[in-house]
Design an enzyme around this catalytic site. Structure first.
Site, short mmCIF file in Angstrom:
data_model
loop_
_atom_site.label_atom_id
_atom_site.label_comp_id
_atom_site.label_asym_id
_atom_site.label_seq_id
_atom_site.Cartn_x
_atom_site.Cartn_y
_atom_site.Cartn_z
N CYS A 65 12.91 26.12 28.55
CA CYS A 65 12.89 24.75 28.03
C CYS A 65 13.48 23.80 29.07
O CYS A 65 14.44 24.13 29.76
CB CYS A 65 13.70 24.66 26.73
SG CYS A 65 13.72 23.01 26.01
N CYS A 72 22.08 25.52 23.04
CA CYS A 72 20.88 26.36 22.95
C CYS A 72 20.78 27.37 24.09
O CYS A 72 20.85 27.01 25.26
CB CYS A 72 19.64 25.46 22.93
SG CYS A 72 18.10 26.38 22.73
N CYS A 141 5.73 25.84 8.08
CA CYS A 141 6.53 24.82 8.75
C CYS A 141 6.42 25.08 10.25
O CYS A 141 6.30 26.23 10.69
CB CYS A 141 8.00 24.92 8.31
SG CYS A 141 9.12 23.75 9.10
N CYS A 201 11.53 18.52 7.41
CA CYS A 201 12.71 19.37 7.39
C CYS A 201 13.60 18.90 8.53
O CYS A 201 13.19 18.92 9.70
CB CYS A 201 12.30 20.84 7.59
SG CYS A 201 13.68 21.98 7.81
N ARG A 271 19.45 24.35 3.13
CA ARG A 271 19.31 25.73 3.58
C ARG A 271 20.48 26.15 4.46
O ARG A 271 20.87 25.43 5.37
CB ARG A 271 18.00 25.91 4.37
CG ARG A 271 17.72 27.35 4.81
CD ARG A 271 16.37 27.49 5.49
NE ARG A 271 15.34 26.85 4.69
CZ ARG A 271 14.78 25.68 5.00
NH1 ARG A 271 15.12 25.06 6.12
NH2 ARG A 271 13.87 25.15 4.21
#
Length: 344
Positions: A65, A72, A141, A201, A271
């Site tokens: 990335c 991350c 999703c 979300c 969640r």
């Protein structure tokens, strides 16, 4: 009526907590944690009863990335020893959907690393989603990074139900965790997804060095976004990332944060997401008093609780798994048989 039960009553009237009340939730003495959880459960039970929805994700493209997100393990600044690979073949995405359905998941989330998806990635994912929708009665999703409006529309046309794009933290604290894109960039992706007719979300991460005020600001920013689902991650510091030495979270801190989000988002699915096994430890079951949804079978680069153990935890609480599956597309039903409908 105690002050904590008054907060529950306020949430049930859809009245936002004041800043002082929100601080009081996060700073509740540990000795009153069960009282706080009971107040949050009063709100959760009103709108979700004792049901729990499961979600399972697939890391469909890992590592490499360009972004510098400090939390991350897949970022450009990470030296974490993770597996790195390009976009998985469609068949593996479809197999993942079958496994999610077998795990009693209501929703299957396809995730890829990177700042923004290439159009060819969108085309591959869209094709896989069309196949999934013909075979597996599950909601889809996608979490694909920053999206353009036309990419969001292409995903919607393919049958994607929801886009995940977290705000992660407050706008003020965002530059401390990432400098390669802005908080406003994230809001723009959410707008594009909503314009395309996709559900939203969006949540955050607790434990990145943010203040109580940052957590409150994040929760309030999400009130403006009005997402359909809010995943609350708790930082699981990965070796080789800038946040590998972040101050550890306590289970109590995690539970108080979940209660805050329940009070400020009484009607929204909340969640328990990444980091729950690491940070909640033996108190994991208590998190389902404010939250009504949970991941099974692991995360992007870290393992998680197997589905069968989650089922047992839910059963032991006296709760039940709920699956509201979308129908299969009509051309998938065998001749003479109806497409699969919704069920609970």
């Amino acid at each position: 009526m105690t002050e904590l039960s008054r907060l529950a009553e306020k949430a049930l009237r859809d009245e936002p907590l004041t800043h002082e009340e929100s601080l009081a939730v996060l700073q509740t003495p540990d000795s009153r944690l069960l009282e706080l959880l009971q107040a949050a459960f009063t709100v959760r039970e009103r709108y979700f009863g004792k049901t729990v929805r499961l979600q399972m994700l697939l890391n469909a493209k890992s590592g490499a990335c360009q972004e510098d997100c400090g939390y991350c393990s897949q970022s450009s600044v990470s030296k974490a020893p993770i597996e790195r690979y390009g976009l998985l073949p469609q068949e593996q995405m479809i197999t993942g959907a079958r496994r999610a359905a077998a795990a009693k998941a209501q929703r299957y989330c396809i995730v890829i690393s990177g700042r923004s998806p290439l159009d060819r990635d969108i085309a591959e994912i869209a094709s896989a989603v069309r196949s999934i929708k013909q075979e597996v009665p599950i909601q889809i999703c996608c979490s694909l990074g920053l999206l353009s409006e036309h990419q969001a529309k292409d995903l919607k046309a393919a049958g994607v139900d929801r886009i995940n794009h977290n705000l992660n933290t407050s706008e003020a604290y965002h530059p401390e965790i990432c400098t390669t894109h802005t908080f406003q960039d994230r809001l723009a992706t959410i707008r594009h997804a909503r314009t395309a007719g996709l559900e939203i979300c969006s949540g955050g991460i607790v434990g990145m060095g943010e203040s109580d005020e940052d957590l409150i600001d994040l929760a309030l920013a999400l009130r403006d976004v009005k997402p359909d689902s809010i995943p609350i991650n708790t930082l699981h510091p990965a070796s080789g990332t800038p946040m590998e030495h972040a101050a550890p979270l306590t289970p109590q801190r995690c539970l108080k944060a979940l209660c805050l989000f329940r009070f400020l988002h009484p009607r929204t699915e909340i969640r328990i997401a990444g980091g729950r096994e690491h940070n909640l430890r033996s108190l994991q079951p208590l998190a389902l008093y404010p939250a009504d949804s949970v991941f099974v079978n692991g995360y992007l680069t870290t393992p998680g609780q197997p589905a069968a153990e989650v089922w047992r935890m839910i059963e032991d609480l006296g709760f039940e798994i709920q699956v509201d599956a979308l129908p299969l597309t009509q051309d998938a039903a065998p001749a003479g048989e109806p497409a699969v409908g919704r069920h609970s």
